[in-house]
Design a protein around this motif. Structure first.
Motif, PDB file in Angstrom:
ATOM      1  N   GLN A   1      26.950 -38.270  62.636  1.00 50.52           N
ATOM      2  CA  GLN A   1      27.679 -39.060  61.652  1.00 50.52           C
ATOM      3  C   GLN A   1      26.661 -39.788  60.807  1.00 50.52           C
ATOM      4  N   ASP A   2      26.799 -39.726  59.501  1.00 55.02           N
ATOM      5  CA  ASP A   2      25.843 -40.485  58.691  1.00 55.02           C
ATOM      6  C   ASP A   2      26.518 -41.699  58.051  1.00 55.02           C
ATOM      7  N   HIS A   3      25.760 -42.475  57.329  1.00 60.77           N
ATOM      8  CA  HIS A   3      26.237 -43.718  56.698  1.00 60.77           C
ATOM      9  C   HIS A   3      25.843 -43.631  55.237  1.00 60.77           C
ATOM     10  N   LYS A   4      26.786 -43.185  54.380  1.00 59.00           N
ATOM     11  CA  LYS A   4      26.419 -42.882  52.992  1.00 59.00           C
ATOM     12  C   LYS A   4      26.287 -44.122  52.114  1.00 59.00           C
ATOM     13  N   ARG A   5      27.066 -45.179  52.433  1.00 61.74           N
ATOM     14  CA  ARG A   5      27.021 -46.360  51.559  1.00 61.74           C
ATOM     15  C   ARG A   5      25.761 -47.170  51.819  1.00 61.74           C
TER      16      ARG A   5
ATOM     17  N   THR B   1      24.565 -43.422  48.750  1.00 57.84           N
ATOM     18  CA  THR B   1      23.139 -43.102  48.809  1.00 57.84           C
ATOM     19  C   THR B   1      23.004 -41.712  49.398  1.00 57.84           C
ATOM     20  N   GLY B   2      21.777 -41.277  49.590  1.00 56.96           N
ATOM     21  CA  GLY B   2      21.548 -40.020  50.307  1.00 56.96           C
ATOM     22  C   GLY B   2      21.893 -40.144  51.779  1.00 56.96           C
ATOM     23  N   GLY B   3      22.053 -41.364  52.270  1.00 58.72           N
ATOM     24  CA  GLY B   3      22.330 -41.595  53.696  1.00 58.72           C
ATOM     25  C   GLY B   3      21.388 -42.659  54.232  1.00 58.72           C
TER      26      GLY B   3
ATOM     27  N   LEU C   1      24.778 -24.201  58.266  1.00 57.77           N
ATOM     28  CA  LEU C   1      26.024 -24.517  57.564  1.00 57.77           C
ATOM     29  C   LEU C   1      26.444 -25.930  57.992  1.00 57.77           C
ATOM     30  N   TYR C   2      26.587 -26.781  57.002  1.00 60.36           N
ATOM     31  CA  TYR C   2      26.901 -28.195  57.256  1.00 60.36           C
ATOM     32  C   TYR C   2      28.314 -28.428  56.754  1.00 60.36           C
ATOM     33  N   ALA C   3      29.205 -28.773  57.677  1.00 64.28           N
ATOM     34  CA  ALA C   3      30.571 -29.103  57.279  1.00 64.28           C
ATOM     35  C   ALA C   3      30.736 -30.616  57.355  1.00 64.28           C
TER      36      ALA C   3
ATOM     37  N   PHE D   1      31.042 -28.657  51.950  1.00 62.75           N
ATOM     38  CA  PHE D   1      30.066 -27.858  52.681  1.00 62.75           C
ATOM     39  C   PHE D   1      28.700 -28.083  52.059  1.00 62.75           C
ATOM     40  N   ASN D   2      27.669 -28.164  52.918  1.00 58.78           N
ATOM     41  CA  ASN D   2      26.301 -28.101  52.440  1.00 58.78           C
ATOM     42  C   ASN D   2      25.659 -26.887  53.086  1.00 58.78           C
ATOM     43  N   VAL D   3      24.617 -26.369  52.446  1.00 56.24           N
ATOM     44  CA  VAL D   3      24.054 -25.104  52.919  1.00 56.24           C
ATOM     45  C   VAL D   3      22.688 -25.310  53.581  1.00 56.24           C
ATOM     46  N   ARG D   4      22.531 -26.443  54.244  1.00 60.37           N
ATOM     47  CA  ARG D   4      21.220 -26.871  54.767  1.00 60.37           C
ATOM     48  C   ARG D   4      21.456 -27.944  55.810  1.00 60.37           C
ATOM     49  N   PHE D   5      20.385 -28.369  56.475  1.00 65.49           N
ATOM     50  CA  PHE D   5      20.504 -29.484  57.415  1.00 65.49           C
ATOM     51  C   PHE D   5      20.808 -30.767  56.637  1.00 65.49           C
ATOM     52  N   GLY D   6      21.547 -31.675  57.245  1.00 64.43           N
ATOM     53  CA  GLY D   6      21.812 -32.973  56.623  1.00 64.43           C
ATOM     54  C   GLY D   6      20.599 -33.876  56.739  1.00 64.43           C
ATOM     55  N   ASP D   7      20.462 -34.751  55.777  1.00 64.92           N
ATOM     56  CA  ASP D   7      19.408 -35.759  55.817  1.00 64.92           C
ATOM     57  C   ASP D   7      20.101 -37.102  55.623  1.00 64.92           C
ATOM     58  N   PRO D   8      20.205 -37.992  56.596  1.00 60.65           N
ATOM     59  CA  PRO D   8      19.395 -38.085  57.811  1.00 60.65           C
ATOM     60  C   PRO D   8      20.011 -37.517  59.093  1.00 60.65           C
ATOM     61  N   GLU D   9      21.064 -36.703  59.048  1.00 66.03           N
ATOM     62  CA  GLU D   9      21.645 -36.216  60.303  1.00 66.03           C
ATOM     63  C   GLU D   9      20.650 -35.398  61.126  1.00 66.03           C
ATOM     64  N   ALA D  10      19.796 -34.622  60.436  1.00 66.65           N
ATOM     65  CA  ALA D  10      18.850 -33.758  61.157  1.00 66.65           C
ATOM     66  C   ALA D  10      17.961 -34.576  62.105  1.00 66.65           C
TER      67      ALA D  10
HETATM   68  N1  GLY Z   1      23.584 -36.877  54.746  1.00 65.17           N
HETATM   69  C1  GLY Z   1      24.288 -36.167  53.764  1.00 65.17           C
HETATM   70  C2  GLY Z   1      23.609 -34.999  53.240  1.00 65.17           C
HETATM   71  O1  GLY Z   1      22.593 -34.571  53.745  1.00 65.17           O
HETATM   72  O2  GLY Z   1      24.099 -34.444  52.285  1.00 65.17           O
END
Ligand code: GLY
Ligand code: AMP
Length: 434
Positions: free
Chosen positions: A212-216, A226-228, A269-271, A285-294
Motif C-alpha cells: 500500500q502506498d501513500h500518494k498524498r 506525489t509519486g508516493g 503488472l501493477y494493479a 494498471f502500471n506496467v512496472r514495479f511501483g515506487d515506493p512499493e517495490a
Molecule cells: N507508487 C505509485 C506508482 O509507482 O505509480
C-alpha cells in the motif's frame, strides 16, 4: 549473469540491491542510477530514455538480463529495441505497455474482459466532455488524461465545477501535452486502496506480496498527490481469500485479454485497486514495479529475484518455485526535499547515512541522490526511502523512523504517519463486516 537496471529512483536502487544478492549475478549495472545504486552496483552514465545507447551498452558489456524501472522507456519501446538486437529484457513491449500508456486503452480492455473497474466514458472533444458532466446526477467524478502524465493526470473532483476545470486543464490548456488529447471521465469509487504487483511471463502470473502506498504529500492523506511518500507490505486488508478473487477476476482475465489482442504481457503488472463494498476494482494498471512499493516488497522477498525475472523474460515462470516471503512486515518512509512536490532545491549535503546503515533490519534506498566527491547530496524531490523490517507493521514503522532520525539535510521532511492506515483500514473492515 550480468544485469542492467534502467532508471534512477528508489525502486531502481531496491532492484539493484536485491538483484546483487543473487548467487547467479556476477555484476549489476544501473543506468543512470543514483548514489545508492553506485554502492550496490556500477552506475553507467546513460539516461533511461536513450534507448539506442542502452542497447549498445548491453551489447558491448554482454549484459544477460536488463530490467526496466520506469514506464516512459517501456512505453517508448525499449523492450522491442532490445529484443530486436537479440538481448534478453524483462518488461512489456511497447504494444503491451499501452496498458499504462493509455488509460483509454486500459479501460476499454477491462470493459471487454469484464474486469471490475469504475464506470467510464471517453471524450476527445471538450464541449462533449463538459456536457456529459452537466448531465450527470452525481457531483463527484474522476477526470483522467489519457496518456502518461508523471502520475499527475488524475483529478478526483468533488464538484461539477472542479470536474469541468480539470477537463479544461487537460484538454484546452494541455497541461500534459498530447497526453490530454482524450480524457476518461469515471465514477468515483469509495473504499480502501492497495497495490498488487505480479510477475508475468506472458501466460503465468506470480503475484508478489500486497502493499500500500501513500500518494498524498501530507499526514492524514492531505495535500497534493506525489509519486508516493511511503509504503508498507503486507497490506492486511488483502486477505488470502481476497487475493484469490483479485487473481481470478482481475489478473488472469487481463493477462488473457492482452494475449488475445496479440499484446503478450511479459513484465511486472501493477494493479492499483480500490477495495469497495462490491469487491476489488481496478483504479489503474502500471506496467512496472511501483515506487515506493517495490522497496518494502523487495525487502521482504526471500527468493532469488534474478532467477524470477530471468524465468519471466524466458517465458518459463512455471518452472520455478513460488516466491518465499519474510513473514515480517516492511515499512518504507520517503524523505523528501523542501518544496516537493512543487519546485525544490538540489545539492544539499546529506548527513547521517552511515548511522542509519548501522541499524539492524534497516535499509536506506536512495532515490534523488548524487555522489559529489566524498559527499552525497540531494538530487531530486524524493531523496531517500528509509525501509525497515519489524515483527508487526507498527514495529517496522518504529524502526524505519529510527532510521529517518539519523539522517539530516537542510529542508529534509517526511510524513509522520506512514503505515498508520493499515490499522485504520482493518478497523473499518471489521466494522463493515460486523
Ligand atoms: N507508487 C505509485 C506508482 O509507482 O505509480
Ligand atoms: P491513478 O494515477 O489512476 O492511480 O490515480 C491516482 C489516484 O487517484 C489513485 O491512487 C486514487 O487515489 C485516485 N483515483 C483514481 N481513480 C479513482 C476513482 N475512480 N475513484 C476514486 N479515486 C480514484
Amino acid at each position: 549473469m550480468r544485469v542492467l537496471v534502467v532508471g534512477q529512483g528508489g525502486r531502481e536502487h531496491a532492484l539493484v540491491w536485491k538483484l546483487a544478492q543473487s548467487p547467479r549475478v556476477e555484476q549489476v549495472f544501473c543506468a543512470p542510477g543514483n548514489a545508492g545504486t553506485a554502492q550496490d552496483g556500477i552506475n553507467v552514465d546513460i539516461a533511461s530514455g536513450d534507448i539506442e545507447r542502452l542497447v549498445k551498452f548491453a551489447q558491448s558489456e554482454k549484459i544477460d538480463l536488463t530490467v526496466v524501472g520506469p514506464e516512459a522507456p517501456l512505453v517508448a519501446g525499449i523492450v522491442d529495441a532490445f529484443r530486436g538486437a537479440g538481448l534478453r529484457i524483462f518488461g512489456p513491449t511497447r504494444a503491451a505497455a499501452e496498458l499504462e500508456g493509455s488509460k483509454v486503452f486500459a479501460k476499454e480492455l477491462m470493459r471487454k474482459a469484464n474486469v471490475p473497474t469504475a464506470e467510464f466514458c471517453v471524450f476527445d472533444n471538450v464541449e462533449a466532455a463538459i456536457r456529459y458532466v452537466d448531465c450527470r446526477e452525481e457531483e463527484t467524478l474522476v477526470v483522467k488524461a489519457d496518456g502518461l502524465a508523471a502520475g499527475k493526470g488524475v483529478t478526483v473532483c468533488s464538484t461539477k465545477e472542479e470536474a469541468k476545470d480539470a477537463i479544461r486543464t487537460v484538454m484546452v490548456e494541455k497541461k500534459f501535452g498530447e497526453a490530454g488529447n482524450r480524457v476518461v471521465i469515471e465514477e468515483c469509487l469509495v473504499g480502501q486502496e492497495a497495490s498488487i504487483l505480479a510477475i508475468v511471463d506472458g501466460t503465468t502470473i506470480v503475484p508478489l506480496a500486497p502493499s500500500q502506498d501513500h500518494k498524498r504529500a501530507y499526514d492524514n492523506d492531505r495535500g497534493p498527490n506525489t509519486g508516493g511518500m511511503g509504503a508498507y507490505s503486507p497490506a492486511p486488508l488483502i486477505t488470502p481469500e481476497l487475493m484469490d478473487q483479485i487473481i481470478e477476476k482481475i489478473l488472469v482475465p487481463t493477462v488473457h485479454a492482452m494475449r488475445s489482442q496479440g499484446r503478450i504481457y511479459q513484465g511486472c503488472l501493477y494493479a492499483g485497486l480500490m477495495i469497495t463494498n462490491q469487491g476489488p476494482k481496478v483504479l489503474e494498471f502500471n506496467v512496472r514495479f511501483g515506487d515506493p512499493e517495490a522497496q518494502p516488497v523487495l525487502m521482504r522477498l526471500k527468493s532469488d529475484l534474478a532467477q524470477m525475472l530471468w524465468a519471466a523474460a524466458e517465458g518459463r515462470l512455471n518452472d520455478i518455485q513460488p516466491p518465499r516471503w519474510d513473514e515480517r512486515a516492511a515499512v518504507c518512509v520517503v524523505m523528501a526535499a523542501e518544496g516537493y512536490p512543487g519546485s525544490y532545491r538540489k545539492g544539499d549535503v546529506i548527513r547521517g547515512l552511515e548511522d542509519a546503515a548501522q541499524l539492524e533490519d534497516v535499509q536506506v534506498f536512495h532515490a534523488g541522490t548524487l555522489k559529489q566527491g566524498d559527499q552525497i547530496v540531494t538530487n531530486g524531490g524524493r531523496v531517500l526511502g528509509v525501509t525497515a523490517l519489524g515483527e508487526t507493521i507498527p514495529q517496522a514503522k518504529l524502526r524505519a523512523y529510527q532510521g529517518v532520525k539519523c539522517i539530516r539535510w537542510d529542508g529534509a521532511w517526511c510524513r509522520k504517519d506512514i503505515s498508520d492506515k493499515a490499522r485504520l483500514q482493518l478497523e473499518q473492515l471489521e466494522q463493515s463486516e460486523g
